[in-house]
Design an enzyme around this catalytic site. Sequence first.
Site, short mmCIF file in Angstrom:
data_model
loop_
_atom_site.label_atom_id
_atom_site.label_comp_id
_atom_site.label_asym_id
_atom_site.label_seq_id
_atom_site.Cartn_x
_atom_site.Cartn_y
_atom_site.Cartn_z
N ARG A 9 0.78 -1.29 0.12
CA ARG A 9 0.00 -0.09 0.03
C ARG A 9 0.72 1.31 -0.05
NH1 ARG A 9 -4.99 -1.89 3.99
NH2 ARG A 9 -5.87 -2.96 2.17
N LYS A 49 -22.05 -14.93 2.29
CA LYS A 49 -23.34 -14.81 2.40
C LYS A 49 -24.06 -14.00 1.49
CE LYS A 49 -24.37 -13.95 6.92
NZ LYS A 49 -24.40 -12.78 8.00
N GLY A 109 -10.40 -7.04 -1.29
CA GLY A 109 -10.79 -7.67 -0.17
C GLY A 109 -10.33 -9.21 -0.72
N GLY A 134 -14.58 -2.82 0.76
CA GLY A 134 -16.04 -2.34 1.23
C GLY A 134 -16.27 -1.38 0.33
P1 AMP Z 1 -16.78 -12.84 1.41
O1 AMP Z 1 -16.10 -11.95 2.43
O2 AMP Z 1 -18.47 -12.66 1.86
O3 AMP Z 1 -16.54 -12.33 -0.19
O4 AMP Z 1 -16.46 -14.28 1.52
C1 AMP Z 1 -15.37 -14.88 1.20
C2 AMP Z 1 -14.95 -16.03 1.78
O5 AMP Z 1 -16.10 -16.93 1.32
C3 AMP Z 1 -13.84 -16.75 1.64
O6 AMP Z 1 -13.08 -16.87 2.91
C4 AMP Z 1 -14.17 -17.99 1.11
O7 AMP Z 1 -13.20 -19.34 1.78
C5 AMP Z 1 -15.53 -18.32 1.64
N1 AMP Z 1 -16.16 -19.38 0.68
C6 AMP Z 1 -16.16 -19.44 -0.65
N2 AMP Z 1 -16.91 -20.54 -1.03
C7 AMP Z 1 -17.45 -21.22 0.19
C8 AMP Z 1 -17.94 -22.25 0.52
N3 AMP Z 1 -18.36 -23.09 -0.55
N4 AMP Z 1 -18.34 -22.52 1.63
C9 AMP Z 1 -17.83 -21.84 2.72
N5 AMP Z 1 -17.22 -20.75 2.54
C10 AMP Z 1 -16.93 -20.33 1.23
#
Ligand code: AMP
Length: 426
Positions: free
Chosen positions: A53, A229, A383, A406
């Site tokens: 960064r 999620k 991220g 974010g």
């Molecule tokens: P996010 O911060 O919502 O973009 O989530 C990213 C995270 O989702 C990463 O750490 C991934 O390991 C997790 N992830 C992706 N696919 C899956 C899955 N099938 N089951 C559980 N976690 C997942």
Amino acid sequence: MGPARYRAGPVLEYADMDKLTIEDLDVKGKRVLMRVDFNVPQNEDGTVRDDTRIQAALKSINYVRDNGGMLILMSHLGRPGKPEKAESDEEKAKIIKKNALLKMDPVADRLRELVGGNVTKLDAIAGPEVEAAVAAMQPGDIILLENTRFHPGETKNDPELSAQLAKLGDVYVSDAFGSVHRAHASTEGVTKHMSQSAAGFLVAKEMAFFGKVLSSPDRPLVAILGGAKVSDKILVIENLLNLVDTLVIGGGMAYTFMKAQGYEIGNSLLDEAGIEVAKKVLAAASEKGVELLLPEDTVVADAFDNGANTKIVGLGGIEPGWQGLDIGPKTIETFCAAIKKAKMVVWNGPVGVFEMDNFAKGTIAIAELLAGSDGIVSIIGGGDTAAAVKQYGLSEKMSHVSTGGGASLEMLEGKELPGLAALTDK
Ligand code: AMP
């Protein structure tokens, strides 16, 4: 409204933007107050573990110095505790001790190495001593202020702190994309007291790429969404449905969609609150004529562990005791075929648990396809997605890798970001 105003031409030239950029400023002999993102990963003793960064800010920093300006840099670092809120002297002492590791001194040391001297680190953020030091600056000098979040007024967007900060510069530059979605004193409040506030090179590039996606994307435009999620990404999905030709959904969030379609998902990640949302998204996609792709097969495991037993199952084939952790080979093929047809791709969220080698294949396949496709403008959200692409050494091969998780999500939600809206119109 919002980011749609940040136009960008076919070659994504900053000149097409309707906000001032650093190149529009006359910085000669001027004090340039610049918000940078020096929120670097640190070692346990506070030293800088990864200076990406800091390196990324050098383009704007060097531009000001090469053009005869002086730099007053400000950034936050980590999440300092609030000693003023401690309930005992003991607790207060503890917070202060922890906060000491978030002082900007190690960052200043690294910056000094990178620019070859001329960096003064101050122990305050604002006030008479800072003003005196700033008044004594010569062209080429750099002052780095203390961690902005040490000041209780920063996150409150306190008008008094904003005015004090504004006194330090003749012009303001925003080069911390990771913080533009927050209305803080150093990102937004300060601009109310400046005659000119401009985007630095990093922020201008982010505005150009996301502005292009939001206002006049090259088509077909494909969005790939993954991550955990559905609920976290409702607003993004809703906005993307109005923009994209194809929406590809993988990762943990895909199982909530499968559940919504009536398929068994075993122990896979389920976002209960997201089931109704998923149903609405499925209906909206068909109504709007957006192609929506979900996994046809899944790599399932009998534990959330890289060493777990695995197998590949089709839709509805996830048994109790098993969980989906990556997209399967057929899905990789279908997803990649859709991506290959795109002129522009925006990607937010890994399509599997990429942190574990055995469940990274889907994410790697997409990253490699994008990296090898010169005809596709590839825009990678910040991220986890940026981390994945970096892990595979493919960052340089993408058209754009966002520096803000974010902030890039909020851009794609179509929101107006306070730190960008605050910049001066051309
Ligand atoms: P996010 O911060 O919502 O973009 O989530 C990213 C995270 O989702 C990463 O750490 C991934 O390991 C997790 N992830 C992706 N696919 C899956 C899955 N099938 N089951 C559980 N976690 C997942």
